[in-house]
Write a protein that holds these residues in place. Structure first.
Motif, short mmCIF file in Angstrom:
data_model
loop_
_atom_site.label_atom_id
_atom_site.label_comp_id
_atom_site.label_asym_id
_atom_site.label_seq_id
_atom_site.Cartn_x
_atom_site.Cartn_y
_atom_site.Cartn_z
N SER A 20 0.83 -1.20 0.00
CA SER A 20 0.00 0.00 0.00
C SER A 20 0.87 1.26 0.00
N THR A 21 1.91 1.25 0.82
CA THR A 21 2.82 2.40 0.88
C THR A 21 3.54 2.60 -0.44
N SER A 22 3.97 1.48 -1.03
CA SER A 22 4.66 1.55 -2.32
C SER A 22 3.74 2.11 -3.40
N THR A 23 2.49 1.65 -3.41
CA THR A 23 1.53 2.13 -4.40
C THR A 23 1.25 3.61 -4.23
N ARG A 24 1.11 4.05 -2.98
CA ARG A 24 0.89 5.47 -2.72
C ARG A 24 2.06 6.30 -3.22
N SER A 25 3.27 5.79 -3.04
CA SER A 25 4.46 6.51 -3.50
C SER A 25 4.47 6.63 -5.02
N LEU A 26 4.11 5.53 -5.69
CA LEU A 26 4.07 5.54 -7.15
C LEU A 26 2.99 6.49 -7.66
N LEU A 27 1.84 6.49 -7.02
CA LEU A 27 0.77 7.40 -7.43
C LEU A 27 1.15 8.85 -7.15
N THR A 28 1.95 9.08 -6.13
CA THR A 28 2.44 10.43 -5.86
C THR A 28 3.30 10.92 -7.03
N CYS A 29 4.08 10.01 -7.59
CA CYS A 29 4.89 10.37 -8.76
C CYS A 29 4.00 10.84 -9.91
N ALA A 30 2.91 10.10 -10.15
CA ALA A 30 1.97 10.47 -11.21
C ALA A 30 1.28 11.79 -10.90
N ALA A 31 1.00 12.03 -9.62
CA ALA A 31 0.30 13.25 -9.22
C ALA A 31 1.20 14.48 -9.33
N VAL A 32 2.51 14.29 -9.17
CA VAL A 32 3.45 15.41 -9.16
C VAL A 32 3.95 15.76 -10.56
N ALA A 33 4.06 14.77 -11.43
CA ALA A 33 4.69 14.95 -12.74
C ALA A 33 4.12 16.12 -13.54
N ALA A 34 2.82 16.13 -13.74
CA ALA A 34 2.19 17.15 -14.57
C ALA A 34 2.27 18.55 -13.96
N PRO A 35 1.91 18.74 -12.68
CA PRO A 35 2.04 20.08 -12.09
C PRO A 35 3.47 20.61 -12.14
N LEU A 36 4.44 19.72 -11.89
CA LEU A 36 5.84 20.14 -11.93
C LEU A 36 6.22 20.61 -13.32
N TRP A 37 5.91 19.80 -14.32
CA TRP A 37 6.25 20.16 -15.70
C TRP A 37 5.56 21.45 -16.11
N THR A 38 4.31 21.60 -15.72
CA THR A 38 3.54 22.79 -16.09
C THR A 38 4.11 24.05 -15.46
N VAL A 39 4.39 24.00 -14.17
CA VAL A 39 4.90 25.19 -13.47
C VAL A 39 6.26 25.60 -14.02
N VAL A 40 7.16 24.63 -14.19
CA VAL A 40 8.49 24.95 -14.70
C VAL A 40 8.41 25.50 -16.13
#
Length: 221
Positions: free
Chosen positions: A15-35
């Motif tokens: 469960s912790t591993s899955t949450r970490s992986l989903l965090t990656c997906a959640a962060v990718a787009a906002p990070l790319w957009t802001v930069v």
């Protein structure tokens, strides 16, 4: 007498591993957009109505956008594994993560292969398109095409997924996001006015929707 339910350590780890992986997906787009948008607003000579965000990979600060593509791509590939876990066994649960992963790989390739300077950017570049494109510019266009097609398809597959799950709002949002990129890319490819702006809007809309989906499933864990 009271009893407690103990969650197996292996299940908690998954469960912790899955949450970490989903965090990656959640962060990718906002990070790319802001930069990307921060650079678009501050780099001299850049005009989003004329220059695609990929053009930011050129010039003395081009390393910022190159790194942006690479980091966001790696995060997206990792995030696809999280989506595969939470969507397993559901309609679209096999293909949506695969398509998101292909999109991430395309982003990495778009960072590796830099498009040619063109149309006055960076400062000092002649206006208009180059007479001949370099091999890495062709590579960038191919990578971008793969990334966009995969992202559009992923949004439509997620639309089917949410529709079958009875979540009409998310189904509509998924299809709107995919259509936004489809129309934006098509308009840009046709040479339409402010095509790079329409492409940016479409790409950011679709990317952010994948992030929203990742956040939704992360909260459910």
């Amino acid at each position: 007498m009271t009893s407690t339910v103990q969650i197996p350590a292996s299940a908690a780890t998954v469960s912790t591993s899955t949450r970490s992986l989903l965090t990656c997906a959640a962060v990718a787009a906002p990070l790319w957009t802001v930069v990307s948008l921060a650079q678009a607003a501050t780099r001299e000579g850049f005009d989003l109505t004329r220059h695609p965000l990929s053009a930011l990979s050129n010039g003395s600060l081009g390393w910022l956008q190159i790194t942006n593509f690479l980091v966001a791509g790696v995060l997206t590939v990792a995030g696809a594994s999280g989506l595969r876990r939470v969507l397993h066994g559901t309609p679209g649960g096999r293909w949506a993560p695969r398509l998101v992963r292909i999109n991430g790989i395309g982003m990495i390739a778009a960072g590796v292969f830099v498009m040619d300077p063109a149309d006055g950017f960076p400062i000092g570049t002649p206006y208009g398109m180059p007479e001949a494109l370099t091999w890495h510019s062709y590579g960038h266009m191919a990578a971008g095409s793969v990334a966009f097609i995969a992202l559009i398809a992923a949004c439509y597959v997620l639309g089917r997924h949410f529709s079958r799950a009875g979540n009409r709002g998310h189904a509509i949002a998924s299809r709107v996001a995919g259509t936004a990129l489809l129309v934006g890319d098509g308009w840009a490819m046709s040479g339409g006015t402010a095509g790079s702006l329409s492409l940016a809007i479409g790409a950011i809309t679709a990317m952010l929707w994948i992030a929203v989906v990742a956040v939704r499933y992360r909260r459910g864990l």
